[in-house]
Scaffold this motif. Structure first.
Motif, mmCIF file in Angstrom:
data_model
loop_
_atom_site.group_PDB
_atom_site.id
_atom_site.type_symbol
_atom_site.label_atom_id
_atom_site.label_comp_id
_atom_site.label_asym_id
_atom_site.label_seq_id
_atom_site.Cartn_x
_atom_site.Cartn_y
_atom_site.Cartn_z
ATOM 1 N N SER A 203 1.102 -1.205 -0.295
ATOM 2 C CA SER A 203 0.172 -0.207 -0.585
ATOM 3 C C SER A 203 0.606 1.084 -0.112
ATOM 4 N N LEU A 204 0.376 2.397 -0.179
ATOM 5 C CA LEU A 204 0.914 3.902 -0.311
ATOM 6 C C LEU A 204 -0.017 4.594 0.469
ATOM 7 N N THR A 205 1.100 5.482 1.190
ATOM 8 C CA THR A 205 -0.272 5.790 2.236
ATOM 9 C C THR A 205 1.182 7.489 2.188
ATOM 10 N N VAL A 206 0.519 8.693 1.128
ATOM 11 C CA VAL A 206 0.631 10.019 1.072
ATOM 12 C C VAL A 206 1.218 10.943 2.182
ATOM 13 N N LEU A 207 1.568 11.672 2.640
ATOM 14 C CA LEU A 207 1.121 12.364 3.350
ATOM 15 C C LEU A 207 1.763 14.223 2.218
ATOM 16 N N GLY A 208 1.004 14.927 3.072
ATOM 17 C CA GLY A 208 0.519 16.500 2.372
ATOM 18 C C GLY A 208 0.611 15.922 0.706
ATOM 19 N N VAL B 175 -4.644 7.325 9.772
ATOM 20 C CA VAL B 175 -3.891 6.591 8.858
ATOM 21 C C VAL B 175 -3.316 5.179 9.196
ATOM 22 N N ALA B 176 -3.744 4.873 11.070
ATOM 23 C CA ALA B 176 -4.189 3.557 11.391
ATOM 24 C C ALA B 176 -5.302 3.234 11.052
ATOM 25 N N GLY B 177 -6.618 3.395 10.850
ATOM 26 C CA GLY B 177 -7.862 3.375 9.989
ATOM 27 C C GLY B 177 -7.199 2.136 8.380
ATOM 28 N N PHE B 178 -6.452 2.930 7.899
ATOM 29 C CA PHE B 178 -6.464 2.532 6.951
ATOM 30 C C PHE B 178 -4.775 1.765 6.380
#
Length: 307
Positions: A146-151, A299-302
């Motif tokens: 997965s990828l989390t994009v911050l900003g 973020v934690a939920g994802f």
């Protein structure tokens, strides 16, 4: 007092350790990873965790991993591997191509994952780290869980704008002048240009200290101008048709007042990704620093919904 160059690595590591301790975290390893055939090493820290797919944490341009430390508890106890990009943190300097910077980031991440023994990882990237994460998700889909994009993800999305001061850094000579060593107080004030007003003010002093120490290293001053010149190139943007090829689930956390990208424009830019979630919170380019509780919950939920 400004440390001497020989003392910076020790001061950097000490401040980072104190910051991690604020969140009951501790480095399990601190190592240099050789880039095959490049004559350059990346500095990597690791935090121990459970047996689930680990997180690889990717900081932004002219930033360090320390800025994201307050968000690490939201990763739910996963193992965390956090590299410093070339010239950043305690990594070696290197030559950044003015063209081909997109491809240059791929072997860096290959080496980090290989060194950690990872077939797949959850990528969590801020700014330029998210930009490189998108490139990696397209080029190495089998390695990205997965990828989390911050900003705003660097310059990866159409509609991204750059503050005037940062545009000046792309001009010959200006980047070298504006990345010269400054006082800690000036370094903290400069954060308002990119992260937004007040982003770092309420956090432990060490969050700023680590970034300041890194900015004093000659390796940063030698490499940063090359990033600024290369990142302004239009071909680094990802068109909707290309983003449609991202197969990993993507979560984006945007700040309402991100100086680089309006959240609505960012949402529209990511819309062709088959599985994407977007959350907007009060804040700037590092929204978890302005809205820590809401950001951590999102973020934690994802991540909890992933493997």
């Amino acid at each position: 007092m400004t440390p001497q160059p020989a003392d910076i690595p020790s001061a950097y590591r000490d401040a980072e350790a104190r910051l991690l301790a604020e969140y009951a975290l501790e480095r399990a390893d601190d190592r240099m990873v050789e880039m095959p055939g490049a004559g350059m090493r990346l500095h990597v820290i690791e935090l121990a965790g459970d047996e689930r797919v680990p997180v690889v944490l990717l900081h932004g341009m002219a930033a360090v991993t320390a800025a994201a430390v307050p968000l690490i508890p939201a990763f739910g106890g996963r193992r965390v591997i956090a590299p410093d990009w070339p010239g950043h943190g305690l990594s070696d300097a290197t030559t950044i191509p003015r063209t081909g910077i997109r491809d240059a980031s791929l072997p860096w991440l290959d080496a980090v994952l290989d060194d950690a023994g990872l077939e797949r990882a959850h990528l969590v990237g801020h700014s330029m780290g998210a930009q490189f994460g998108l490139y990696y998700a397209l080029a190495r889909p089998e390695r990205v869980a997965s990828l989390t994009v911050l900003g705003a993800p660097g310059v990866a999305l159409p509609g991204t704008s750059t503050p005037f001061g940062m545009r000046m850094l792309a001009l010959p000579g200006f980047a070298s002048m504006l990345t010269r060593p400054v006082s800690r107080e000036r370094y903290e004030r400069n954060s308002a240009m990119t992260l937004g007003p007040g982003a770092v003010g309420g956090w432990p002093r060490e969050l700023v200290d680590v970034g300041w120490y890194a900015s004093l290293r000659p390796e940063f001053r030698a490499t940063a101008p090359q990033y600024y010149r290369g990142l302004g190139r239009r071909e680094l943007q990802l068109a909707p048709e290309e983003l449609a090829g991202v197969t990993a689930p993507v979560f984006a956390l945007f700040g309402e007042d991100d100086v680089f990208l309006d959240p609505e424009v960012g949402d529209a830019g990511l819309a062709t990704i088959p599985y994407v979630e977007v959350t907007v919170v009060p804040g700037g380019h590092a929204p978890w620093l302005n809205s820590p509780v809401r950001s951590a919950r999102a973020v934690a939920g994802f991540l909890d919904a992933q493997a």
